[in-house]
Design a protein around this motif. Sequence first.
Motif, PDB file in Angstrom:
ATOM      1  N   LYS A  86      45.243  25.851  53.061  1.00  0.00           N
ATOM      2  CA  LYS A  86      44.977  24.855  52.017  1.00  0.00           C
ATOM      3  C   LYS A  86      44.109  25.437  50.902  1.00  0.00           C
ATOM      4  N   MET A  87      43.080  26.185  51.268  1.00  0.00           N
ATOM      5  CA  MET A  87      42.179  26.777  50.273  1.00  0.00           C
ATOM      6  C   MET A  87      42.901  27.806  49.406  1.00  0.00           C
ATOM      7  N   ARG A  88      43.730  28.627  50.022  1.00  0.00           N
ATOM      8  CA  ARG A  88      44.460  29.633  49.254  1.00  0.00           C
ATOM      9  C   ARG A  88      45.411  28.981  48.251  1.00  0.00           C
ATOM     10  N   GLU A  89      46.062  27.921  48.664  1.00  0.00           N
ATOM     11  CA  GLU A  89      46.976  27.220  47.758  1.00  0.00           C
ATOM     12  C   GLU A  89      46.217  26.578  46.608  1.00  0.00           C
ATOM     13  N   GLU A  90      45.054  26.014  46.902  1.00  0.00           N
ATOM     14  CA  GLU A  90      44.259  25.339  45.875  1.00  0.00           C
ATOM     15  C   GLU A  90      43.676  26.329  44.866  1.00  0.00           C
ATOM     16  N   TYR A  91      43.063  27.390  45.341  1.00  0.00           N
ATOM     17  CA  TYR A  91      42.330  28.280  44.448  1.00  0.00           C
ATOM     18  C   TYR A  91      43.207  29.326  43.778  1.00  0.00           C
ATOM     19  N   LYS A  92      44.411  29.509  44.268  1.00  0.00           N
ATOM     20  CA  LYS A  92      45.324  30.439  43.595  1.00  0.00           C
ATOM     21  C   LYS A  92      45.770  29.887  42.242  1.00  0.00           C
ATOM     22  N   LYS A  93      45.555  28.594  42.023  1.00  0.00           N
ATOM     23  CA  LYS A  93      45.904  27.990  40.735  1.00  0.00           C
ATOM     24  C   LYS A  93      45.048  28.549  39.611  1.00  0.00           C
ATOM     25  N   LEU A  94      43.830  28.994  39.936  1.00  0.00           N
ATOM     26  CA  LEU A  94      42.902  29.542  38.935  1.00  0.00           C
ATOM     27  C   LEU A  94      42.744  28.601  37.752  1.00  0.00           C
ATOM     28  N   ASP A  95      42.448  27.354  38.052  1.00  0.00           N
ATOM     29  CA  ASP A  95      42.365  26.324  37.012  1.00  0.00           C
ATOM     30  C   ASP A  95      40.963  25.755  36.839  1.00  0.00           C
ATOM     31  N   LYS A  96      39.942  26.492  37.292  1.00  0.00           N
ATOM     32  CA  LYS A  96      38.575  25.974  37.215  1.00  0.00           C
ATOM     33  C   LYS A  96      37.977  26.164  35.821  1.00  0.00           C
ATOM     34  N   LEU A 149      30.293  46.323  41.723  1.00  0.00           N
ATOM     35  CA  LEU A 149      29.669  45.299  40.891  1.00  0.00           C
ATOM     36  C   LEU A 149      30.293  43.924  41.110  1.00  0.00           C
ATOM     37  N   ILE A 150      31.600  43.876  41.296  1.00  0.00           N
ATOM     38  CA  ILE A 150      32.290  42.580  41.321  1.00  0.00           C
ATOM     39  C   ILE A 150      32.649  42.097  42.722  1.00  0.00           C
ATOM     40  N   HIS A 151      32.360  42.876  43.761  1.00  0.00           N
ATOM     41  CA  HIS A 151      32.899  42.552  45.085  1.00  0.00           C
ATOM     42  C   HIS A 151      32.452  41.187  45.613  1.00  0.00           C
ATOM     43  N   ASP A 152      31.289  40.715  45.185  1.00  0.00           N
ATOM     44  CA  ASP A 152      30.775  39.434  45.676  1.00  0.00           C
ATOM     45  C   ASP A 152      30.866  38.298  44.655  1.00  0.00           C
ATOM     46  N   LEU A 153      31.566  38.508  43.546  1.00  0.00           N
ATOM     47  CA  LEU A 153      31.602  37.476  42.504  1.00  0.00           C
ATOM     48  C   LEU A 153      32.221  36.173  42.989  1.00  0.00           C
ATOM     49  N   GLY A 154      33.040  36.245  44.023  1.00  0.00           N
ATOM     50  CA  GLY A 154      33.657  35.028  44.552  1.00  0.00           C
ATOM     51  C   GLY A 154      32.667  34.028  45.099  1.00  0.00           C
ATOM     52  N   LEU A 230      42.078  37.179  44.694  1.00  0.00           N
ATOM     53  CA  LEU A 230      43.081  36.401  43.964  1.00  0.00           C
ATOM     54  C   LEU A 230      42.812  36.422  42.464  1.00  0.00           C
ATOM     55  N   VAL A 231      41.541  36.275  42.080  1.00  0.00           N
ATOM     56  CA  VAL A 231      41.172  36.292  40.667  1.00  0.00           C
ATOM     57  C   VAL A 231      41.548  37.625  40.030  1.00  0.00           C
ATOM     58  N   ALA A 232      41.179  38.729  40.691  1.00  0.00           N
ATOM     59  CA  ALA A 232      41.460  40.053  40.141  1.00  0.00           C
ATOM     60  C   ALA A 232      42.960  40.312  40.043  1.00  0.00           C
ATOM     61  N   LYS A 233      43.671  40.016  41.108  1.00  0.00           N
ATOM     62  CA  LYS A 233      45.110  40.296  41.141  1.00  0.00           C
ATOM     63  C   LYS A 233      45.872  39.447  40.136  1.00  0.00           C
ATOM     64  N   GLU A 234      45.623  38.153  40.123  1.00  0.00           N
ATOM     65  CA  GLU A 234      46.379  37.249  39.253  1.00  0.00           C
ATOM     66  C   GLU A 234      46.043  37.440  37.775  1.00  0.00           C
ATOM     67  N   ASN A 235      44.882  38.019  37.483  1.00  0.00           N
ATOM     68  CA  ASN A 235      44.523  38.286  36.093  1.00  0.00           C
ATOM     69  C   ASN A 235      44.920  39.689  35.643  1.00  0.00           C
ATOM     70  N   PRO A 310      40.981  42.136  31.596  1.00  0.00           N
ATOM     71  CA  PRO A 310      41.085  41.483  30.292  1.00  0.00           C
ATOM     72  C   PRO A 310      39.733  40.896  29.901  1.00  0.00           C
ATOM     73  N   GLU A 311      39.574  40.551  28.622  1.00  0.00           N
ATOM     74  CA  GLU A 311      38.297  40.043  28.130  1.00  0.00           C
ATOM     75  C   GLU A 311      37.911  38.747  28.827  1.00  0.00           C
ATOM     76  N   LYS A 312      38.856  37.846  28.975  1.00  0.00           N
ATOM     77  CA  LYS A 312      38.618  36.575  29.649  1.00  0.00           C
ATOM     78  C   LYS A 312      39.561  36.459  30.853  1.00  0.00           C
ATOM     79  N   LEU A 313      39.050  35.904  31.920  1.00  0.00           N
ATOM     80  CA  LEU A 313      39.848  35.709  33.130  1.00  0.00           C
ATOM     81  C   LEU A 313      39.939  34.229  33.478  1.00  0.00           C
ATOM     82  N   ARG A 314      41.028  33.862  34.120  1.00  0.00           N
ATOM     83  CA  ARG A 314      41.150  32.517  34.681  1.00  0.00           C
ATOM     84  C   ARG A 314      40.530  32.521  36.079  1.00  0.00           C
ATOM     85  N   TRP A 315      39.720  31.515  36.348  1.00  0.00           N
ATOM     86  CA  TRP A 315      39.012  31.427  37.622  1.00  0.00           C
ATOM     87  C   TRP A 315      39.388  30.122  38.355  1.00  0.00           C
TER      88      TRP A 315
END
Length: 315
Positions: A86-96, A149-154, A230-235, A310-315
Motif C-alpha cells: 500500500k505504501m509503495r503504491e501511494e508514494y510512487k505517485k510523487l505528488d506531495k 549525502l542523500i541516502h537518508d533524505l527519505g 523511488l524519488v531518485a529513480k522516478e526523477n 534535475p533542478e527540481k524533483l517530484r516528491w
Amino acid sequence: MTVSVEHPLPDSQVVENKNQCTTDELVLDGGFVVPDPVAGGGFDAPEINAFGHTFRDYDVESLRNKQVEEFYKMNHINQTYEFVKKMREEYKKLDKLEMSIWECCELLNEVVDDSDPDLDEPQIEHLLQTAEAIRKDYPDEDWLHLTALIHDLGKVLLLPQFGELPQWAVVGDTHPLGCAFDESIVHHKYFKENPDLNNPAYQTKNGVYEEGCGLENVMISWGHDDYMYLVAKENGTTLPQAGLFIIRYHSFYPLHRSGAYKHLMNEEDVENLKWLQIFNKYDLYSKSKVRVDVEKVKPYYLSLIKKYFPEKLRW
C-alpha cells in the motif's frame, strides 16, 4: 562501475571489529585499493558512539535504548506485506510537492531518528559526516559522495507535508516481508504479534519468492530507503546502479551485516552489495558530535546535485 574481489569473504563472515578493516581485499576500478585505517590511511572508525557505548549495541541499559526497543516493537508488529504494498503504491505517485535535493537536505534539520541507538543529532549532520568521511577516502568517486549525502533524505516522510508517517514506518533496520523473519533482525521477538504470521505462505525461507529472484522483486519493509530510491529513480537520476542500490538497501542490516536473505539475490545484487558494504562503514561509524561546516562544503555538493539530478524533483 564494477568491483573485483581478489580474496572474497565467505558469505557468513561478518566484520565485528570496527577498527580492523577487511578492505585490503577489495580492489576497485583502475586498481584503486580501499583505504586501510589500520595501516595509517583512510577513515578511522571510533570505538564508541555519541552516548559512550559501542555502536549498534541494542542490549546496553540506557534510556535511549529503551526508546529504540519500543520503536522496534511497533515496527515489527505493524510492517506487513500488505502495508508495504500500500505504501509503495501511494508514494510512487510523487505528488506531495516539488523541491530540490538541497532544499530537502535542509528540511532534515527538523528530523531526529528514534530508531538510532548511536546518535540523536538532526539528520543533516549525519548526512554530511558520512559524505565527508567517504570523500576523504574516495576523492574521485563523486557519485559515492552524493549518494552518502542523500541516502537518508527519505526521512522527510516524518514531516507533515509528506504525510507525517510514524517513526516505525520511516526509520530503522529493514527486512523482507512475504517470507520468514530471520532471527538476525533486531528485536526479533516482537514479530510474534505481526499479522503476517497467520499466513503460512509467508513462513518458509523463500516464502512467496523464488531463490535468486533478485531483491528488486522482494517486498522490503517500508521506510525512508525505499522512498528515496523511488524519488531518485522516478526523477531520472544519472547515479550508477550501485548508488541506487545503496540508497534502497542501506538499512537492510540482516543482509549486509549478518548475511541473511542472500539466497534471494541475483548476480547484479551480489556486485552492488560490495559497494554497500564499503558504504556501510562510513554510514555507521562516522556518527559523532563533531559538526561539519555546512556553508564551507555546500558549493561542492550543489555541483554534484546539478550533475546527477534535475533542478527540481517530484516528491
